[in-house]
Motif scaffolding. Structure first.
Motif, PDB file in Angstrom:
ATOM      1  N   TYR A  76       0.663  -1.317   0.067  1.00 60.50           N
ATOM      2  CA  TYR A  76       0.151  -0.037   0.045  1.00 60.50           C
ATOM      3  C   TYR A  76       0.857   1.047   0.021  1.00 60.50           C
ATOM      4  CZ  TYR A  76      -2.972   3.661   1.035  1.00 60.50           C
ATOM      5  OH  TYR A  76      -3.660   4.964   1.121  1.00 60.50           O
ATOM      6  N   GLY A  77       0.549   2.191  -0.697  1.00 61.76           N
ATOM      7  CA  GLY A  77       1.206   3.439  -0.761  1.00 61.76           C
ATOM      8  C   GLY A  77       0.338   4.532  -1.321  1.00 61.76           C
ATOM      9  N   THR A  78       0.807   5.680  -0.696  1.00 62.25           N
ATOM     10  CA  THR A  78      -0.038   6.924  -1.174  1.00 62.25           C
ATOM     11  C   THR A  78       1.059   8.130  -0.920  1.00 62.25           C
ATOM     12  OG1 THR A  78      -1.881   8.506  -0.947  1.00 62.25           O
ATOM     13  CG2 THR A  78      -1.025   7.357   1.125  1.00 62.25           C
ATOM     14  N   ASP A  79       0.968   8.991  -1.669  1.00 64.65           N
ATOM     15  CA  ASP A  79       1.774  10.460  -2.038  1.00 64.65           C
ATOM     16  C   ASP A  79       0.786  11.561  -1.243  1.00 64.65           C
ATOM     17  OD1 ASP A  79       3.979   9.506  -3.048  1.00 64.65           O
ATOM     18  OD2 ASP A  79       3.176   9.821  -5.069  1.00 64.65           O
ATOM     19  N   GLU A  80      -0.271  11.434  -0.855  1.00 63.45           N
ATOM     20  CA  GLU A  80      -1.179  12.310  -0.382  1.00 63.45           C
ATOM     21  C   GLU A  80      -1.053  12.322   1.174  1.00 63.45           C
ATOM     22  OE1 GLU A  80      -5.098  12.894  -2.309  1.00 63.45           O
ATOM     23  OE2 GLU A  80      -4.500  11.150  -3.491  1.00 63.45           O
ATOM     24  N   VAL A  81      -0.907  13.372   1.707  1.00 62.00           N
ATOM     25  CA  VAL A  81      -0.942  13.479   3.181  1.00 62.00           C
ATOM     26  C   VAL A  81      -2.478  13.560   3.653  1.00 62.00           C
ATOM     27  CG1 VAL A  81      -0.154  14.874   5.140  1.00 62.00           C
ATOM     28  CG2 VAL A  81       1.441  14.585   3.339  1.00 62.00           C
ATOM     29  N   GLY A  82      -2.567  12.665   4.855  1.00 60.71           N
ATOM     30  CA  GLY A  82      -3.773  12.557   5.357  1.00 60.71           C
ATOM     31  C   GLY A  82      -4.766  11.500   4.821  1.00 60.71           C
ATOM     32  N   ILE A  83      -4.003  10.695   3.614  1.00 55.00           N
ATOM     33  CA  ILE A  83      -4.919   9.735   3.012  1.00 55.00           C
ATOM     34  C   ILE A  83      -4.433   8.340   3.509  1.00 55.00           C
ATOM     35  CG2 ILE A  83      -5.334   8.691   0.828  1.00 55.00           C
ATOM     36  CD1 ILE A  83      -6.737  11.343   1.382  1.00 55.00           C
ATOM     37  N   GLY A  84      -5.328   7.376   3.743  1.00 50.79           N
ATOM     38  CA  GLY A  84      -4.963   6.031   3.850  1.00 50.79           C
ATOM     39  C   GLY A  84      -6.334   5.155   3.849  1.00 50.79           C
ATOM     40  N   PRO A  85      -6.051   3.883   4.235  1.00 47.66           N
ATOM     41  CA  PRO A  85      -7.312   3.008   4.273  1.00 47.66           C
ATOM     42  C   PRO A  85      -8.404   3.662   5.201  1.00 47.66           C
ATOM     43  CG  PRO A  85      -5.489   1.543   4.334  1.00 47.66           C
ATOM     44  CD  PRO A  85      -4.889   3.131   4.629  1.00 47.66           C
TER      45      PRO A  85
END
Length: 129
Positions: free
Chosen positions: A50-59
């Motif tokens: 799992y990865g994201t570049d957006e701060v504040g974002i997650g499952p």
């Protein structure tokens, strides 16, 4: 010092062959994302990237009938596990015990990348949000 935690003579192979599967494409730009069911490997664990570049974002908030172990590979995350709030960064490991609702979010700056180990041959999840 060499480890000798058990006697290999008392744990014979069970006949399963070695196997492999692709979890993510390392040549693709952006965060890694993917999953490999343990059933595909003949294993008792399912692995997710799992990865994201957006701060504040997650499952979103969810729960499993088995433990989930999170390995933070890159970045920083805030985990909400039941009533606990834990911050973790690259190189750390977080446990989400079975039956306990959990979620996490990217604290930034930059990418959050995790490897999530589901202690089950199948990914079984109920979303609560």
């Amino acid at each position: 010092m060499a480890r000798q935690d058990f006697d290999p003579a008392n744990t014979p192979p069970d006949g399963r062959p070695a196997s492999k599967s692709r979890l993510f494409d390392p040549d693709k730009d952006g965060p890694w994302k993917g999953s490999v069911p343990g059933l595909d490997l003949g294993s008792a664990v399912t692995v997710l990237a799992y990865g994201t570049d957006e701060v504040g974002i997650g499952p979103r908030l969810h729960v499993h009938p088995y433990d989930e172990t999170f390995v933070i590979v890159q970045g920083r995350a805030r985990f909400f596990v039941g009533d606990a709030v834990l911050e973790a960064s690259a190189g750390e490991v977080v446990l989400g015990p079975r039956g306990v609702p959990h979620r996490f979010e990217n604290l930034g700056p930059g990418r959050l990348q995790t490897i999530d180990i589901h202690h089950s041959p199948e990914w079984i999840q109920t979303d609560l949000e």
